[in-house]
Design a protein around this motif. Structure first.
Motif, PDB file in Angstrom:
ATOM      1  N   VAL A 333      29.774 -33.326  -0.408  1.00 27.09           N
ATOM      2  CA  VAL A 333      30.763 -34.383  -0.636  1.00 27.09           C
ATOM      3  C   VAL A 333      31.260 -34.861   0.724  1.00 27.09           C
ATOM      4  O   VAL A 333      31.655 -34.054   1.569  1.00 27.09           O
ATOM      5  CB  VAL A 333      31.953 -33.896  -1.479  1.00 27.09           C
ATOM      6  CG1 VAL A 333      33.004 -35.002  -1.617  1.00 27.09           C
ATOM      7  CG2 VAL A 333      31.491 -33.416  -2.843  1.00 27.09           C
ATOM      8  N   LEU A 343      40.506 -37.070  -0.421  1.00 29.57           N
ATOM      9  CA  LEU A 343      40.010 -35.706  -0.594  1.00 29.57           C
ATOM     10  C   LEU A 343      41.052 -34.653  -0.265  1.00 29.57           C
ATOM     11  O   LEU A 343      40.871 -33.472  -0.581  1.00 29.57           O
ATOM     12  CB  LEU A 343      38.774 -35.477   0.290  1.00 29.57           C
ATOM     13  CG  LEU A 343      37.481 -36.151  -0.158  1.00 29.57           C
ATOM     14  CD1 LEU A 343      36.394 -35.956   0.888  1.00 29.57           C
ATOM     15  CD2 LEU A 343      37.025 -35.619  -1.515  1.00 29.57           C
ATOM     16  N   VAL A 429      32.225 -29.863   1.847  1.00 34.90           N
ATOM     17  CA  VAL A 429      33.014 -31.096   1.840  1.00 34.90           C
ATOM     18  C   VAL A 429      33.364 -31.473   3.269  1.00 34.90           C
ATOM     19  O   VAL A 429      33.736 -30.614   4.076  1.00 34.90           O
ATOM     20  CB  VAL A 429      34.303 -30.936   1.015  1.00 34.90           C
ATOM     21  CG1 VAL A 429      35.082 -32.251   0.968  1.00 34.90           C
ATOM     22  CG2 VAL A 429      33.974 -30.457  -0.396  1.00 34.90           C
TER      23      VAL A 429
END
Length: 492
Positions: A333, A343, A429
């Motif tokens: 991600v 995020l 991420v």
């Protein structure tokens, strides 16, 4: 003083930007001093210049012309943010948020002055100015305040090249109707027309072209076949509407079981979606713009793009249940700019960015980051030393790009800082304010490699798509298919 050619259109997304960029490179290749110009632009795809921000097309056209991009190339920029408001950027600096009526009542005169002064400076420094219009030059409800088209044609005393798109049909009606509706003085400045996005046998157009020229006296100087030189898109009309799914890069030769899909939520206020174009050109990579409510079952990676209104787009994702689906997703991600802010764990001072009055907004919770908004805005070119981790593991070296954002993000817990102490990353991420991240080979190659690995698929042997320099392709495209001699440009 420079000659000015205005590349105007019958509508948005007809190919004006490509024609203008091609003309800029064509003339620059012949040692003509040329500069792009767009008096007023409305776009959330912007780029940073030394003096502030400009629309992406003028940045690209300046690069094509071989000149340093500056705010004179796009002195007035409107960036839509929702609820009928746009951020007004004047000479590269954000002035404030205004509804259309407020802009025209309070700032129209300032915008017109800024455009005239910018054009005068360019005219004194160059031999030719390739100006780009906006939308349609025939919007009769706006003719008294059409800065990019009517006013530019008048104060620049510009010849006009009219561009029309045949893909959706009705091209001759569009051309004739446009010429009927433009002001009489502007009609006299039209030097020719170009038809774009044609598929098929050009000879089949001959009767229509002949009838159009007989009716209007305006020559059709060229028919451009459907092609994409690879320049960044400016108009969001190139993207699917909110609520629809669209795949970019699905025409490549890699079979389904040898391809990966990068899901990109189609934010209502998406900006700088050109960040995804380098990925879509990679062999075996399909970039899928998906509705916020869509499942992520078919995705191998997720990229959250930029947003002109991070707060309202984050609320839209949350309302659509995207947070739970993303937290359950186990592939790579990446969040870019506004996507990076989303995020995090929380956004504070949210009422500065959003159209509502909430002060605190819960984030998607994938990075230990909180973002605080303020009235100040960062607009700059940057270079960072990348120490690749998470979705970019294995990447290293210098990466370049630009930052355009409000708000600052700080860590709330331990996390990797992969960009010289900026950004944040975990094992799967990564978030960064760096636009154009995937333009950098080291970052793009690492992301693609890690996405294939996470999907359990061997990367294809082909490293990427060879398309050549997009500026040269645009120049060749225009030179091959358009008769430029009637336009009176130098070195014809």
């Amino acid at each position: 003083m420079a000659e000015t050619l205005l590349v105007a259109g019958t509508a948005s997304h007809v190919g004006k930007s490509t024609v203008a960029a091609g003309l800029c490179r064509y003339l620059a290749d012949r040692d003509v001093s040329v500069a792009p110009f767009k008096a007023q632009n409305m776009s959330n795809n912007a780029r940073a210049t030394p003096g502030g921000e400009v629309g992406v097309s003028q940045y690209v056209q300046a690069r094509a012309a071989g000149v340093t991009p500056s705010t004179d190339h796009n002195p007035v920029l409107l960036k839509p943010r929702g609820d009928g408001e746009s951020q007004l950027v004047l000479d590269g600096e954000a002035v404030g948020h205004f509804e259309a009526r407020g802009y025209y009542d309070e700032h129209w005169a300032d915008a017109l002055d800024a455009a005239r002064v910018a054009h005068d400076r360019l005219s004194q420094a160059h031999d030719v100015i390739i100006a780009e219009g906006a939308g349609s030059i025939a919007e009769i409800n706006l003719h008294d305040r059409d800065l990019a088209n009517v006013e530019t044609a008048r104060f620049a005393d510009a010849d006009i090249l009219l561009v029309a798109d045949i893909e959706r049909g009705g091209v001759f009606a569009s051309l004739v109707g446009t010429l009927e509706l433009v002001p009489d003085d502007i009609r006299e400045q039209v030097a020719g027309a170009v038809i774009t996005k044609f598929r098929g046998d050009r000879s089949l157009l001959a009767p229509g072209i002949e009838a159009f020229e007989d009716r209007t006296g305006v020559p059709v100087l060229g028919v451009l076949p459907y092609d994409d030189p690879g320049l960044p898109e400016e108009d969001s009309v190139a993207l699917p509407p909110v609520g629809e799914r669209s795949v970019v890069g699905a025409d490549d030769s890699a079979p389904d079981d040898e391809s990966v899909t990068v899901a990109v939520p189609r934010l209502p206020r998406i900006s700088n979606f050109t960040d995804l174009q380098p990925l879509a050109r990679e062999h075996g990579v399909r970039v899928a713009y998906v509705p916020p409510e869509a499942a992520l079952d078919d995705a191998d990676a997720v990229v959250l793009p930029g947003s002109k209104n991070t707060v309202d787009d984050l609320l839209a994702l949350t309302d659509a249940g995207f947070r739970d689906r993303l937290q359950s997703f186990d592939g790579p991600v990446v969040g870019l700019c506004g996507g990076y802010q989303m995020l995090g764990e929380e956004i504070t001072n949210a009422d500065i960015e959003g159209t509502g009055d909430a002060d605190h907004i819960e984030g998607l919770g994938l990075l230990p980051v909180t973002t605080a908004f303020s009235e100040s805005k960062t607009v700059e070119h940057v270079e960072r030393t990348l120490d690749g981790v998470g979705p970019l593991s294995g990447a290293s070296g210098t990466v370049g790009g630009y930052e355009i954002h409000m708000g600052d993000s700080t860590l709330t817990d331990t996390a990797a800082r992969p960009f010289d102490g900026d950004g944040a990353a975990t094992d799967t991420v990564l978030g960064t304010y760096l636009h154009d991240l995937f333009v950098n080979d080291t970052a793009r190659d690492a992301f693609v490699r890690n996405t294939f690995e996470a999907a359990g698929i061997d990367p294809p042997a082909e490293e990427g798509r060879e398309g050549g320099d997009p500026y040269d392709r645009a120049a060749g495209f225009v030179a091959e298919h358009v008769d430029l001699s009637p336009l009176g440009l130098p070195d014809q």
